[in-house]
Design a protein around this motif. Structure first.
Motif, PDB file in Angstrom:
ATOM      1  N   HIS A  20      34.592  82.851  17.952  1.00 33.42           N
ATOM      2  CA  HIS A  20      34.319  81.460  18.350  1.00 33.42           C
ATOM      3  C   HIS A  20      35.615  80.843  18.873  1.00 33.42           C
ATOM      4  O   HIS A  20      36.658  80.912  18.217  1.00 33.42           O
ATOM      5  CB  HIS A  20      33.788  80.659  17.163  1.00 33.42           C
ATOM      6  CG  HIS A  20      33.404  79.256  17.502  1.00 33.42           C
ATOM      7  ND1 HIS A  20      32.418  78.964  18.427  1.00 33.42           N
ATOM      8  CD2 HIS A  20      33.874  78.058  17.067  1.00 33.42           C
ATOM      9  CE1 HIS A  20      32.298  77.655  18.526  1.00 33.42           C
ATOM     10  NE2 HIS A  20      33.176  77.082  17.725  1.00 33.42           N
TER      11      HIS A  20
ATOM     12  N   LEU B 145      25.765  81.410  13.974  1.00 31.13           N
ATOM     13  CA  LEU B 145      26.346  80.991  15.247  1.00 31.13           C
ATOM     14  C   LEU B 145      26.229  79.485  15.452  1.00 31.13           C
ATOM     15  O   LEU B 145      27.176  78.808  15.836  1.00 31.13           O
ATOM     16  CB  LEU B 145      25.656  81.720  16.401  1.00 31.13           C
ATOM     17  CG  LEU B 145      25.994  83.192  16.600  1.00 31.13           C
ATOM     18  CD1 LEU B 145      25.101  83.796  17.668  1.00 31.13           C
ATOM     19  CD2 LEU B 145      27.461  83.346  16.990  1.00 31.13           C
TER      20      LEU B 145
ATOM     21  N   MET C  33      32.158  87.863  14.177  1.00 27.89           N
ATOM     22  CA  MET C  33      31.820  86.654  14.921  1.00 27.89           C
ATOM     23  C   MET C  33      33.079  86.111  15.574  1.00 27.89           C
ATOM     24  O   MET C  33      34.133  86.011  14.939  1.00 27.89           O
ATOM     25  CB  MET C  33      31.229  85.598  14.007  1.00 27.89           C
ATOM     26  CG  MET C  33      30.885  84.324  14.749  1.00 27.89           C
ATOM     27  SD  MET C  33      30.215  83.063  13.650  1.00 27.89           S
ATOM     28  CE  MET C  33      30.108  81.688  14.812  1.00 27.89           C
TER      29      MET C  33
END
Length: 283
Positions: A201, A274, A199
């Protein structure tokens, strides 16, 4: 297959910093993140389309700091924002691919377009979105690459078209020595296909997890503020406000089921991950 260490790439309003990223041979790995999180920039770094200010990036060859032709010929790529001119037909595209890739396989290419019911001599302008997406995937597969990099390969497609593409990818992975890195906004696709996920971000990698463990072990608690303050946070990954409550993403659902049976712990998902990581705060 891939190793990135201490890579830095700065733009006027965005910085991508990748401390450690890797992809093992024989794995199908997802890269997930909201729009603007840095997925495309990371892909551009891997393909040599953007140079980092610092750090090291290796793809296929650990001793290669750049991507020579011999390495590029072992990579298949589908990018969301690129494709072939719509005046071309598939036979035109095949001749172009054959000129660039010594391992381009004409019989295999013909078998794929026949299997997916794609017309060989019609221009791409006459293709549906699903047919165009399928054509890009077939082009990436046609020279038997060791590594596939797929940026939103099924964006905008219905479930039937997505399933056909997934079938091709699963067939591709049946041979040893291959790997796939794929991004998609459709979380259920990634949960079905992939072995693990990273992930990203705000330009930083914030999680690497096995997909099976994410589905079996992670969970979501919905609490009021007082309940959250009193919670043992040893397995809390992130939390985010949700109306008058707090949504809490935990990496050990069973721990909270055993110790806080009064708080139902729902199964986590990539979408949950998310949203909570983007809207909330990591512990």
């Amino acid at each position: 297959m891939i190793q990135i260490q201490n890579a830095l790439c700065r733009f006027p309003s965005f910085t991508l910093q990748i401390d450690d990223f890797y992809l093992k041979e024989g794995s199908m790995t997802a890269l997930v993140g909201l729009n603007g999180s840095g997925k495309t920039t990371l892909f551009r770094l891997l393909l040599g389309l953007k140079k980092p200010e610092q750090g090291t990036i290796s793809l296929l060859d650990p001793n290669t700091g750049t991507l020579p032709v011999s390495v590029k010929q072992q990579i298949g790529v589908v990018l969301a924002d690129s494709g072939f001119p719509e005046t071309l037909c598939l036979s035109d595209i095949a001749r172009i691919l054959a000129a660039y890739y010594p391992t381009f396989d004409w019989p295999y290419w013909k078998a794929l377009i026949s299997k997916m019911r794609l017309p060989e001599h019609k221009p791409l302008s006459a293709f549906s979105n699903g047919m165009r997406a399928m054509s890009k995937v077939i082009a990436a597969l046609s020279h038997h690459p060791r590594f596939l990099l797929l940026d939103e390969p099924t964006a905008g497609l219905d479930i039937a078209a997505r399933q056909e593409i997934f079938g091709l990818l699963q067939e591709y992975m049946m041979e040893d020595g291959r790997s796939i890195l794929v991004s998609s906004h459709i979380a259920s696709d990634l949960e079905t296909l992939c072995d693990d996920l990273w992930m990203i971000h705000d330009g930083r990698l914030c999680l690497h997890e096995n997909v099976d463990e994410l589905q079996e072990e992670w969970g979501i608690l919905t609490l009021d503020q007082a309940q959250y303050e009193a919670l043992d946070k040893s397995a809390v990954f992130a939390h985010a406000p949700f109306g008058n409550t707090v949504r809490v993403l935990v990496s050990d659902r069973q721990f909270y089921q055993d110790n806080y049976p009064q708080y139902p712990a729902a199964k986590g998902s990539i979408d949950d991950l998310l949203l909570i990581a983007a809207d909330g705060r990591k512990e």
